[in-house]
Design a protein around this motif. Structure first.
Motif, mmCIF file in Angstrom:
data_model
loop_
_atom_site.group_PDB
_atom_site.id
_atom_site.type_symbol
_atom_site.label_atom_id
_atom_site.label_comp_id
_atom_site.label_asym_id
_atom_site.label_seq_id
_atom_site.Cartn_x
_atom_site.Cartn_y
_atom_site.Cartn_z
ATOM 1 N N PRO A 53 0.831 -1.214 0.000
ATOM 2 C CA PRO A 53 0.000 0.000 0.000
ATOM 3 C C PRO A 53 0.863 1.259 0.000
ATOM 4 O O PRO A 53 1.944 1.268 0.611
ATOM 5 C CB PRO A 53 -0.812 -0.123 1.297
ATOM 6 N N VAL A 54 0.403 2.295 -0.693
ATOM 7 C CA VAL A 54 1.221 3.508 -0.833
ATOM 8 C C VAL A 54 1.495 4.130 0.540
ATOM 9 O O VAL A 54 2.499 4.807 0.730
ATOM 10 C CB VAL A 54 0.529 4.518 -1.769
ATOM 11 N N ALA B 176 4.898 13.189 -7.283
ATOM 12 C CA ALA B 176 5.440 13.034 -5.929
ATOM 13 C C ALA B 176 6.956 13.204 -5.962
ATOM 14 O O ALA B 176 7.622 12.727 -6.875
ATOM 15 C CB ALA B 176 5.094 11.641 -5.385
ATOM 16 N N SER B 177 7.476 13.882 -4.948
ATOM 17 C CA SER B 177 8.937 14.005 -4.824
ATOM 18 C C SER B 177 9.478 12.803 -4.068
ATOM 19 O O SER B 177 8.704 11.942 -3.609
ATOM 20 C CB SER B 177 9.260 15.278 -4.049
ATOM 21 N N LEU B 178 10.780 12.755 -3.899
ATOM 22 C CA LEU B 178 11.387 11.654 -3.149
ATOM 23 C C LEU B 178 10.965 11.677 -1.683
ATOM 24 O O LEU B 178 11.174 10.716 -0.946
ATOM 25 C CB LEU B 178 12.913 11.746 -3.250
ATOM 26 N N ASP B 179 10.334 12.777 -1.267
ATOM 27 C CA ASP B 179 9.840 12.849 0.118
ATOM 28 C C ASP B 179 8.557 12.069 0.277
ATOM 29 O O ASP B 179 8.064 11.903 1.396
ATOM 30 C CB ASP B 179 9.556 14.306 0.510
ATOM 31 N N GLU B 180 7.990 11.594 -0.840
ATOM 32 C CA GLU B 180 6.682 10.914 -0.798
ATOM 33 C C GLU B 180 6.867 9.410 -1.017
ATOM 34 O O GLU B 180 7.793 8.997 -1.726
ATOM 35 C CB GLU B 180 5.775 11.452 -1.913
ATOM 36 N N ASP C 68 15.337 6.410 2.907
ATOM 37 C CA ASP C 68 13.877 6.389 3.013
ATOM 38 C C ASP C 68 13.363 7.783 2.634
ATOM 39 O O ASP C 68 14.146 8.627 2.167
ATOM 40 C CB ASP C 68 13.412 5.987 4.415
ATOM 41 N N GLU C 69 12.086 8.044 2.826
ATOM 42 C CA GLU C 69 11.521 9.339 2.371
ATOM 43 C C GLU C 69 12.090 10.522 3.147
ATOM 44 O O GLU C 69 12.078 11.648 2.669
ATOM 45 C CB GLU C 69 9.981 9.343 2.527
ATOM 46 N N GLN C 70 12.596 10.300 4.353
ATOM 47 C CA GLN C 70 13.122 11.418 5.144
ATOM 48 C C GLN C 70 14.650 11.470 5.127
ATOM 49 O O GLN C 70 15.230 12.363 5.753
ATOM 50 C CB GLN C 70 12.658 11.305 6.612
ATOM 51 N N HIS C 71 15.286 10.558 4.421
ATOM 52 C CA HIS C 71 16.751 10.528 4.400
ATOM 53 C C HIS C 71 17.231 10.193 2.994
ATOM 54 O O HIS C 71 17.272 9.009 2.608
ATOM 55 C CB HIS C 71 17.289 9.508 5.418
ATOM 56 N N ARG D 277 17.718 15.851 1.999
ATOM 57 C CA ARG D 277 16.585 15.701 2.915
ATOM 58 C C ARG D 277 17.100 14.899 4.099
ATOM 59 O O ARG D 277 17.519 13.740 3.949
ATOM 60 C CB ARG D 277 15.432 14.953 2.243
ATOM 61 N N ILE D 278 17.113 15.538 5.260
ATOM 62 C CA ILE D 278 17.526 14.854 6.488
ATOM 63 C C ILE D 278 16.436 15.120 7.527
ATOM 64 O O ILE D 278 16.255 16.261 7.977
ATOM 65 C CB ILE D 278 18.869 15.368 7.022
ATOM 66 N N GLY D 279 15.664 14.067 7.873
ATOM 67 C CA GLY D 279 14.555 14.280 8.784
ATOM 68 C C GLY D 279 13.592 15.305 8.217
ATOM 69 O O GLY D 279 13.206 15.231 7.049
#
Ligand code: 6LW
Length: 497
Positions: free
Chosen positions: A64-65, A345-349, A384-387, A403-405
């Motif tokens: 699931p997304v 979606a960006s890599l944050d998603e 991951d999406e936050q790193h 993107r860090i945290g």
């Protein structure tokens, strides 16, 4: 302790191995990535080639997304029985335990048989002499199942709780060896306290007596360069010798250090004393690890590889978070290119359009040729999406982003003329440890100029793309993404340095 080199480097944790004749096959966890459960082949347990992925189509693997990074596919067990390959695994993001089977380990594998009656994670399969199939799960509990239908019989029964005081008895594997049934488990959790313990009994259902020398493997409280050793599986070679595959990490940057490649697969010899396994030093030797994880007749080769995207399908080592819809990831839109069509979606998603391959070496160099005229995209190193760190281009500019945290920072930029260009990242271990703030490695992002020289735009601390900072069960994946529009990539090259 002499340390060791992974036989399958990069994030390939929770290895499970079986042998058919002279051929070994091995499967690993894959978490939020699609396709899932990479499947490897070897003739010597040291050199491995990826021959496919067990869960390679929707319906087998639905993530699931909104499923979290490091969710999804945990801890498979791979076995061969009754002329077929069997793989049982947990999808913690979609229904729990499932079982698939195949006559050819390269696939196709069957549609999943769901196992609602099998609780927990880390399921194992073992067959008694009379064909009874026992499924053993973390805890350690056991239930009889029909592997063809998924039917369970009775209630799960606790068969061993591991070493008193040790936490997390998991990763059980059951073997009939000689006159005994052996139950191998991991204990201590998958961090620095990880270890392997074993018990034996007269039947697959026990009762089990623990080995007096437990844990039979651990690197806890040592200064071994390989840490977190645990989650093992046993296999006997054609010559009668025994071997153990297991996971371990290679922290860098001082003690306790940071590991960035995730939990990798290592190999150790096993001998037997008084009917108990004795685990030897991890197989070492840099030559053990540089393996070309490319499917088909490629076989083992140099660790360096270049993908010109000439095939209609991506090689099995390419993975994407949660799904890889052909409408967004294709090599058919522009011949000889990988075309990524953004989905907004960006890599944050969690549903970023990204395709990558595991970072397998502590120091490596990656380059890609990108045509950003119709969109925005580039080269990313993702945990991951936050790193994640990336160098991205659109028609007007190339920039380095971190993107860090919660923080997303543009670290450098340079105007462009809309022409295709070569983006790159050099990942180099930080050699000097005098600076206590220094992380395990430095990631230098830049562009290759028309004359071939590499112009660095920004150098970033690898500490923040480590499991110790980000948490989770995976490791770095280096790949290509589209954040907007349509982005074409002509080639992708990875080279250990
Ligand atoms: C795996 C279990 C574990 O299922 O981590 O820490 C899970 N222990 O054995 C994912 O690797």
């Amino acid at each position: 302790m002499t340390g060791g080199h992974p036989v399958i480097p990069g994030f390939h944790p929770d290895p499970s191995v079986c042998r058919v004749g002279d051929d070994y096959y091995l499967a690993c966890s894959s978490f939020e990535y699609f396709p899932g459960v990479p499947l490897f082949h070897s003739r010597d347990l040291v050199h491995w080639t990826q021959i496919g992925n067990v869960l390679d189509r929707p319906g087998q693997l639905d993530l699931p997304v909104d499923s979290p990074s490091s969710g999804g596919i945990y801890a498979p067990t791979l076995r061969h029985h009754d002329g077929r390959f069997w793989l049982i695994v947990t999808n913690v993001s979609d229904g729990g335990n499932l079982l698939v089977t195949a006559t050819d380990p390269a696939g196709p594998w069957s549609d999943p048989v769901r196992l609602p009656g099998v609780p927990g994670i880390d399921p194992d399969l073992a067959w008694d002499d009379d064909g009874t199939c026992w499924c053993t799960v973390a805890g350690v509990s056991q239930i009889r199942i029909d592997p063809y239908t998924g039917e369970t019989f009775g209630e799960p029964r606790r068969i061993w709780s591991g070493t008193p005081g040790a936490k997390a008895p998991e990763a059980p594997h059951l073997y009939r060896i000689g006159d005994h049934w052996y139950l191998l488990i991991a204990e201590g959790g998958t961090e620095r306290g990880h270890g392997v313990s074993v018990a034996r009994g007269p039947a697959p259902t026990g009762p089990f007596e623990p080995c007096p020398a437990n844990p039979v493997l651990t690197h806890r409280s040592t200064d071994d360069p390989v840490q977190n050793t645990g989650h093992a599986d046993l296999v006997q070679a054609p010559d009668g010798t025994w071997w153990m595959v297991l996971l371990g990490v290679r922290p860098r940057g001082g003690s306790p250090g940071w590991h960035v490649l995730g939990r990798e697969t290592f190999l150790a010899p096993v001998t037997w004393e008084d009917g108990w396994p004795v685990v030897g030093a991890l197989v070492s030797g840099a030559q053990a690890s540089p393996v070309e994880h490319r499917g088909g007749p490629g076989g083992t080769g140099p660790a360096a590889y270049r993908d010109d995207f000439e095939d209609t399908e991506l090689a099995p080592a390419w993975i994407s978070p949660r799904s890889r819809p052909a409408a967004h990831v294709t090599t058919k839109e522009r011949p000889g290119h990988l075309t990524l069509l953004a989905a907004g979606a960006s890599l944050d998603e969690p549903d970023a359009v990204f395709a990558g391959r595991r970072q397998e070496h502590l120091s490596c160099r990656v380059r890609t040729s990108v045509d950003p005229a119709q969109g925005c995209g580039g080269l990313a190193v993702r945990l991951d999406e936050q790193h994640h760190y990336e160098i991205e281009a659109d028609a007007a500019e190339v920039r380095v982003v971190a993107r860090i945290g919660p923080a997303r920072t543009v670290l450098a930029s340079r105007p462009l003329n809309g022409e295709p260009l070569v983006l790159g990242v050099d990942i180099a271990e930080t050699r000097t440890l005098s600076d206590a703030r220094t992380g395990p490695d430095t990631l230098t992002f830049g562009v290759t100029e028309p004359d071939g020289t590499f112009t660095a735009l920004a150098a970033l601390d690898g500490r923040y793309l480590s499991t110790e900072v980000a948490g989770g069960f995976t490791g770095r994946v280096i790949g290509l993404y589209a954040a907007a529009g349509t982005v074409h990539f002509d080639w992708f090259a990875y080279e250990p340095v």
